[in-house]
Design a protein around this motif. Structure first.
Motif, PDB file in Angstrom:
ATOM      1  N   ALA A   1      21.949   5.881   1.142  1.00 36.21           N
ATOM      2  CA  ALA A   1      21.117   4.735   1.403  1.00 36.21           C
ATOM      3  C   ALA A   1      19.649   5.115   1.478  1.00 36.21           C
ATOM      4  CB  ALA A   1      21.542   4.074   2.708  1.00 36.21           C
ATOM      5  N   THR A   2      19.369   6.372   1.808  1.00 34.73           N
ATOM      6  CA  THR A   2      17.982   6.802   1.968  1.00 34.73           C
ATOM      7  C   THR A   2      17.315   6.965   0.617  1.00 34.73           C
ATOM      8  OG1 THR A   2      18.643   8.004   3.950  1.00 34.73           O
ATOM      9  CG2 THR A   2      16.504   8.555   3.011  1.00 34.73           C
ATOM     10  N   ASP A   3      16.099   6.455   0.499  1.00 31.42           N
ATOM     11  CA  ASP A   3      15.313   6.685  -0.711  1.00 31.42           C
ATOM     12  C   ASP A   3      13.933   7.177  -0.287  1.00 31.42           C
ATOM     13  OD1 ASP A   3      13.858   4.446   0.114  1.00 31.42           O
ATOM     14  OD2 ASP A   3      14.774   3.116  -1.365  1.00 31.42           O
ATOM     15  N   SER A   4      13.019   7.352  -1.243  1.00 28.85           N
ATOM     16  CA  SER A   4      11.716   7.922  -0.911  1.00 28.85           C
ATOM     17  C   SER A   4      10.919   7.021   0.031  1.00 28.85           C
ATOM     18  CB  SER A   4      10.922   8.203  -2.190  1.00 28.85           C
ATOM     19  OG  SER A   4      10.732   7.012  -2.928  1.00 28.85           O
ATOM     20  N   ILE A   5      11.050   5.716  -0.099  1.00 32.56           N
ATOM     21  CA  ILE A   5      10.292   4.798   0.758  1.00 32.56           C
ATOM     22  C   ILE A   5      10.809   4.843   2.194  1.00 32.56           C
ATOM     23  CG2 ILE A   5       9.747   2.365   1.214  1.00 32.56           C
ATOM     24  CD1 ILE A   5       9.711   1.997  -1.854  1.00 32.56           C
ATOM     25  N   THR A   6      12.110   4.728   2.373  1.00 31.80           N
ATOM     26  CA  THR A   6      12.646   4.733   3.742  1.00 31.80           C
ATOM     27  C   THR A   6      12.482   6.104   4.392  1.00 31.80           C
ATOM     28  OG1 THR A   6      14.900   5.094   2.914  1.00 31.80           O
ATOM     29  CG2 THR A   6      14.247   2.820   3.355  1.00 31.80           C
ATOM     30  N   MET A  37      27.931   1.903   5.863  1.00 30.38           N
ATOM     31  CA  MET A  37      27.531   0.531   5.574  1.00 30.38           C
ATOM     32  C   MET A  37      26.159   0.441   4.920  1.00 30.38           C
ATOM     33  SD  MET A  37      30.042  -1.289   6.318  1.00 30.38           S
ATOM     34  CE  MET A  37      29.266  -2.863   6.070  1.00 30.38           C
ATOM     35  N   GLY A  38      25.280   1.423   5.171  1.00 29.43           N
ATOM     36  CA  GLY A  38      23.916   1.384   4.639  1.00 29.43           C
ATOM     37  C   GLY A  38      23.840   1.174   3.136  1.00 29.43           C
ATOM     38  N   PRO A  39      24.470   2.050   2.328  1.00 27.79           N
ATOM     39  CA  PRO A  39      24.387   1.878   0.882  1.00 27.79           C
ATOM     40  C   PRO A  39      25.042   0.586   0.394  1.00 27.79           C
ATOM     41  CG  PRO A  39      25.223   4.063   1.419  1.00 27.79           C
ATOM     42  CD  PRO A  39      25.137   3.291   2.695  1.00 27.79           C
ATOM     43  N   ILE A  40      26.099   0.177   1.048  1.00 28.38           N
ATOM     44  CA  ILE A  40      26.805  -1.040   0.634  1.00 28.38           C
ATOM     45  C   ILE A  40      25.922  -2.268   0.862  1.00 28.38           C
ATOM     46  CG2 ILE A  40      28.802  -2.520   1.129  1.00 28.38           C
ATOM     47  CD1 ILE A  40      30.296   0.131   1.905  1.00 28.38           C
ATOM     48  N   ILE A  41      25.342  -2.363   2.056  1.00 24.52           N
ATOM     49  CA  ILE A  41      24.480  -3.502   2.370  1.00 24.52           C
ATOM     50  C   ILE A  41      23.212  -3.480   1.526  1.00 24.52           C
ATOM     51  CG2 ILE A  41      23.043  -4.525   4.189  1.00 24.52           C
ATOM     52  CD1 ILE A  41      25.237  -3.653   6.173  1.00 24.52           C
ATOM     53  N   SER A  42      22.620  -2.289   1.373  1.00 25.28           N
ATOM     54  CA  SER A  42      21.392  -2.168   0.591  1.00 25.28           C
ATOM     55  C   SER A  42      21.607  -2.600  -0.855  1.00 25.28           C
ATOM     56  CB  SER A  42      20.890  -0.727   0.644  1.00 25.28           C
ATOM     57  OG  SER A  42      19.670  -0.601  -0.032  1.00 25.28           O
ATOM     58  N   ALA A  43      22.706  -2.159  -1.457  1.00 20.35           N
ATOM     59  CA  ALA A  43      22.988  -2.522  -2.845  1.00 20.35           C
ATOM     60  C   ALA A  43      23.273  -4.014  -2.993  1.00 20.35           C
ATOM     61  CB  ALA A  43      24.176  -1.711  -3.359  1.00 20.35           C
ATOM     62  N   ALA A  44      23.927  -4.602  -2.023  1.00 15.61           N
ATOM     63  CA  ALA A  44      24.298  -6.015  -2.118  1.00 15.61           C
ATOM     64  C   ALA A  44      23.140  -6.961  -1.804  1.00 15.61           C
ATOM     65  CB  ALA A  44      25.468  -6.305  -1.176  1.00 15.61           C
ATOM     66  N   THR A  45      22.194  -6.514  -0.973  1.00 19.92           N
ATOM     67  CA  THR A  45      21.146  -7.429  -0.510  1.00 19.92           C
ATOM     68  C   THR A  45      19.733  -7.054  -0.930  1.00 19.92           C
ATOM     69  OG1 THR A  45      20.805  -6.233   1.552  1.00 19.92           O
ATOM     70  CG2 THR A  45      22.484  -7.982   1.557  1.00 19.92           C
ATOM     71  N   GLY A  46      19.525  -5.792  -1.305  1.00 13.91           N
ATOM     72  CA  GLY A  46      18.174  -5.337  -1.620  1.00 13.91           C
ATOM     73  C   GLY A  46      17.381  -4.938  -0.388  1.00 13.91           C
ATOM     74  N   ARG A  48      16.021  -2.560   2.388  1.00 15.45           N
ATOM     75  CA  ARG A  48      15.826  -1.105   2.467  1.00 15.45           C
ATOM     76  C   ARG A  48      16.690  -0.540   3.582  1.00 15.45           C
ATOM     77  NH1 ARG A  48       9.391  -1.105   2.722  1.00 15.45           N
ATOM     78  NH2 ARG A  48       9.999  -2.546   4.346  1.00 15.45           N
ATOM     79  N   ALA A  49      17.246   0.626   3.352  1.00 15.63           N
ATOM     80  CA  ALA A  49      18.129   1.235   4.345  1.00 15.63           C
ATOM     81  C   ALA A  49      17.894   2.732   4.398  1.00 15.63           C
ATOM     82  CB  ALA A  49      19.587   0.950   3.995  1.00 15.63           C
ATOM     83  N   ILE A  50      18.220   3.311   5.520  1.00 17.19           N
ATOM     84  CA  ILE A  50      18.184   4.767   5.673  1.00 17.19           C
ATOM     85  C   ILE A  50      19.413   5.172   6.480  1.00 17.19           C
ATOM     86  CG2 ILE A  50      16.746   4.663   7.742  1.00 17.19           C
ATOM     87  CD1 ILE A  50      15.389   7.253   6.663  1.00 17.19           C
ATOM     88  N   ASP A  51      20.017   6.258   6.079  1.00 16.61           N
ATOM     89  CA  ASP A  51      21.213   6.749   6.752  1.00 16.61           C
ATOM     90  C   ASP A  51      20.784   7.896   7.658  1.00 16.61           C
ATOM     91  OD1 ASP A  51      23.784   7.226   7.501  1.00 16.61           O
ATOM     92  OD2 ASP A  51      24.481   7.878   5.546  1.00 16.61           O
TER      93      ASP A  51
END
Length: 93
Positions: A1-6, A37-46, A48-51
């Motif tokens: 779920a973590t990307d460069s922004i988060t 849940m982070g990647p699942i919610i992030s992909a479904a809703t857009g 931003r998430a961090i694990d």
């Protein structure tokens, strides 16, 4: 779920809270890993998430150790998120 922004947001929150640098943990692509849940919610809703979190407070603590300061820093970081998120988030485009 973590990307460069988060990742940037949490590092900046930690810096503003005068915490030590955050530790990164990555799992190789060829290793099985449970889903959170982070990647699942992030992909479904857009959204931003961090694990992130303290491993001893979750289900995989048998392989990880942590000191009292680690727990205190984690608690301080989560409190700092609520204090600094709006300022950090508005500081970049």
């Amino acid at each position: 779920a973590t990307d460069s922004i988060t990742s940037f947001i949490m590092r900046e929150v930690a810096r503003r809270a005068k915490l030590p640098p955050l530790q990164d943990f990555a799992i190789r692509n060829d290793c099985f890993c449970g889903k959170t849940m982070g990647p699942i919610i992030s992909a479904a809703t857009g959204i931003r998430a961090i694990d992130m979190g303290c491993p001893q407070l979750s289900m995989h603590s048998i392989r990880e150790t942590m000191g009292v300061r680690d727990f205190t820093h984690g608690l301080t970081l989560f409190k700092a998120f609520f204090l600094h998120f709006r300022g950090v988030d508005s500081s970049f485009e």
